[in-house]
Design an enzyme around this catalytic site. Sequence first.
Site, PDB file in Angstrom:
ATOM      1  N   PRO A 192     -23.208 -33.342  16.614  1.00  0.00           N
ATOM      2  CG  PRO A 192     -25.318 -33.725  16.176  1.00  0.00           C
ATOM      3  CD  PRO A 192     -24.321 -33.026  17.272  1.00  0.00           C
ATOM      4  CD  GLU A 193     -17.403 -34.784  12.875  1.00  0.00           C
ATOM      5  OE1 GLU A 193     -16.713 -34.632  12.016  1.00  0.00           O
ATOM      6  OE2 GLU A 193     -16.808 -35.797  13.795  1.00  0.00           O
ATOM      7  NE  ARG A 232     -21.971 -15.127  14.318  1.00  0.00           N
ATOM      8  CZ  ARG A 232     -23.335 -14.684  14.354  1.00  0.00           C
ATOM      9  NH1 ARG A 232     -23.572 -13.403  14.107  1.00  0.00           N
ATOM     10  NH2 ARG A 232     -24.093 -15.667  14.766  1.00  0.00           N
ATOM     11  CG  ASN A 252     -12.464 -34.695  18.343  1.00  0.00           C
ATOM     12  OD1 ASN A 252     -11.521 -34.390  17.885  1.00  0.00           O
ATOM     13  ND2 ASN A 252     -12.654 -35.709  19.278  1.00  0.00           N
ATOM     14  NE  ARG A 294     -14.863 -32.768  21.306  1.00  0.00           N
ATOM     15  CZ  ARG A 294     -15.588 -32.755  20.210  1.00  0.00           C
ATOM     16  NH1 ARG A 294     -15.882 -31.491  19.872  1.00  0.00           N
ATOM     17  NH2 ARG A 294     -16.213 -33.843  19.630  1.00  0.00           N
TER      18      ARG A 294
END
Length: 332
Positions: free
Chosen positions: A2-3, A185, A226, A319
Amino acid sequence: MPEGHTIHRLAAALSELYVGRRLRTSSPQGRFSDGAARLDKQILLGAEAHGKHLFLAFGPQPDMPLEAETVVWLRIHLGLYGSWTFDGDSAFTAPHAIGAPRRRVGDRGEHALRHGGGSALAGLSGSNSSDGDADGAPAPGQWSPPEPRGAVRLRLLGEHGVADLTGPAACELLNAEEVAAVHGRLGPDPLRADADPDEFVAGAQRRRKAVGELLMDQSVISGVGNIFRAETLLRCGINPFLEGNRLSREQLLAIWDDLVPLMEYGVATGFITTVDPDDVPEPLPDDDPEAGRWYVYHRAGRACLRCGRSVCEREVVGRRLFWCPGCQCCQS
């Protein structure tokens, strides 16, 4: 995976459903039993997302400051296989699932419960009824939670509904200092109000990696996956193989400014659509349904919607990267 818009959408849903409510928590699978026991009967104080990380704050009393020592944070990263599924009575407005692995390209991975939508989940249709509904949703007080299905790592149970987490890459309890370390991070998130696009520009320009790689580096920019990677580079006319330190500030800000509304649309609807209406083919080809949603993603070998050149594909850092060699001024 999931984005980032999906995780922000999930945070909004959990906020609407549970914030301010005392929850029962358990780990039917058993792998998070100690953590669930620590959270049990605590109040959900807040839910937020940073990139692909979800943070839920729990405390013993409502209206506690999130900086209080007694606040415990739950960090969840869905990874490739994690998802939340929901069930409840007619007062429980929720999707059926968020974050479930896609069965096919373009599947949202979520849809409304038969009886519910909800303001935090705009774009999913549904109607509510205090007396149950035509689809059989039980009225408040007449609902009981279903048995867990699959390997449920964590169950959040409220008065009107349940949320079950399965298959996450990470599910852990943190204190405020550890939460701050995770945020530190991560790169800036286009969906967060505190995000600084100049941080993204500086981070990208320090690196010699291709921008097509940098957009997937969560320490450079958070939440881009992606689809958004491929689509924003096409929309901005940028060669995905151009190194970050060769991109101008204007080019990088154009990427950021393009991502913000695209990702906000994803939060609002649960759906990724990047094609401008004027570029959608009419009629839509039967063999190219993605042309109504995406310029290049998953369209290798098909005609670019802007210039007609064939869309190219190459594996980059594990990817599939899609691009147009015409619009993006690069060799195929």
